[in-house]
Enzyme design. Structure first.
Site, PDB file in Angstrom:
ATOM      1  N   ALA A 172      34.420  63.679  43.301  1.00 54.43           N
ATOM      2  CA  ALA A 172      34.946  65.051  44.127  1.00 54.43           C
ATOM      3  C   ALA A 172      36.177  65.747  43.619  1.00 54.43           C
ATOM      4  CB  ALA A 172      35.077  64.934  45.466  1.00 54.43           C
ATOM      5  N   HIS A 225      23.987  61.419  42.828  1.00 55.90           N
ATOM      6  CA  HIS A 225      23.763  61.981  44.302  1.00 55.90           C
ATOM      7  C   HIS A 225      22.685  62.947  44.647  1.00 55.90           C
ATOM      8  CE1 HIS A 225      27.519  59.416  45.461  1.00 55.90           C
ATOM      9  NE2 HIS A 225      26.535  58.555  45.320  1.00 55.90           N
ATOM     10  N   CYS A 238       9.489  67.912  50.450  1.00 52.80           N
ATOM     11  CA  CYS A 238       8.718  67.864  51.700  1.00 52.80           C
ATOM     12  C   CYS A 238       8.938  66.697  52.399  1.00 52.80           C
ATOM     13  CB  CYS A 238       7.051  68.554  51.646  1.00 52.80           C
ATOM     14  SG  CYS A 238       6.488  68.583  53.322  1.00 52.80           S
ATOM     15  N   CYS A 249       2.712  73.189  53.499  1.00 51.14           N
ATOM     16  CA  CYS A 249       2.376  72.708  54.937  1.00 51.14           C
ATOM     17  C   CYS A 249       3.023  72.925  56.059  1.00 51.14           C
ATOM     18  CB  CYS A 249       2.182  71.120  54.742  1.00 51.14           C
ATOM     19  SG  CYS A 249       3.736  70.016  54.889  1.00 51.14           S
ATOM     20  N   ASN A 299      42.940  60.329  38.340  1.00 50.33           N
ATOM     21  CA  ASN A 299      42.873  60.603  39.888  1.00 50.33           C
ATOM     22  C   ASN A 299      44.172  60.661  40.465  1.00 50.33           C
ATOM     23  OD1 ASN A 299      40.604  60.933  41.574  1.00 50.33           O
ATOM     24  ND2 ASN A 299      41.566  58.887  42.697  1.00 50.33           N
TER      25      ASN A 299
HETATM   26 ZN    ZN Z   1       4.704  69.958  52.787  1.00 50.60          ZN
END
Ligand code: ZN
Length: 259
Positions: free
Chosen positions: A27, A123, A131, A159, A222
């Site tokens: 970060a 990440h 979905c 969907c 860091n």
């Molecule tokens: Zn879907």
């Protein structure tokens, strides 16, 4: 400052002599682009929501609206963010043949936007979404932009179920493929740059140990101390965005002086 200059020169020397250098970023490299360290308990921006709880797999499953409420300002920040001098320095090092891979814990896509070609986003990112029902994968940006504008969680065009951004939430496993690629990159490198990561979030925090155990030397930049400070060949408790462009420039200047 003289001491810092010496450390920058040492880091540049390691990179010049490297056969394969790899960077691991956290970060700290993106805070200068306006993206807060949302996992940090010190950053007040996300209070009262606790990211450890809200950005979790359980919350997404049982209260997705809470997750989307939390991610909305972050998505807006990421859309607006521009790569900074630190991201650009890494893209330059790669273009100069001084860096093989960037492994990042960040989901902000700023390495890619800066021009880095080989980026492992352990990440994930908001660039795609899957979905929850039919498992089909869709480009994430368009649906996310609508979501940032009107707050309607993104839905599957096929969907109608919720789309989950392809970022790794707390409690979720990091995708095996990308983690395997990251492990093999750190095992093969002889110089590892750890940049703006406090090395507190697993499994990324374990990657430097694999590099060290395979003989790599580590440059660690860091602000805060990390659990691996004692094993760094070059250690700088400094702002990565101030230091990294100077390291890249030192590598380049020395290269030019000898050619
Ligand atoms: Zn879907």
């Amino acid at each position: 400052m003289a001491e810092l200059s010496g450390l920058i020169e040492q880091a540049a020397g390691l990179l010049r002599g490297a056969r394969a250098a790899v960077a691991l970023t956290g970060a700290g490299i993106s805070t200068a682009s306006g993206i807060p360290d949302f996992r940090s308990p010190h950053d007040g921006l996300w209070v009262p929501a606790d990211p450890m709880q809200v950005a979790s797999q359980l919350t997404f499953r049982y209260a997705p609206e809470r997750f989307f409420e939390w991610v909305r300002p972050l998505a807006a920040l990421i859309q607006r963010a521009r790569p900074n001098a630190g991201h650009q320095a890494l893209a330059e090092l790669e273009a100069d043949g001084r860096l093989t891979t960037v492994i990042t814990q960040n989901i902000d896509e700023l390495h890619g936007r800066a021009g880095s070609q080989k980026v492992l986003e352990i990440h994930g990112s908001l660039a795609t979404a899957t979905c929850v029902m039919c498992q089909s994968t869709w480009p994430g940006h368009l649906s996310l932009q609508r979501f940032v504008e009107d707050g309607q969680p993104p839905r599957c065009p096929a969907c109608g179920s919720l789309l989950k951004p392809n970022v790794t939430l707390m409690g979720e496993q990091v995708p095996a493929g990308v983690m395997q690629a990251a492990r093999s990159a750190v095992r093969l490198c002889d110089v590892l740059l750890v940049l703006g990561s406090s090395l507190e979030v697993m499994p990324a925090a374990a990657l430097p140990v694999e590099a060290l155990n395979h003989g790599a030397r580590m440059i660690l930049v860091n602000f805060e101390p990390t659990y691996l400070d004692a094993r760094a060949a070059v250690l700088m408790h400094a702002d990565v965005n101030a230091v990294l462009p100077r390291i890249a420039a030192a590598v380049r200047n020395e290269t030019n002086a000898h050619t």
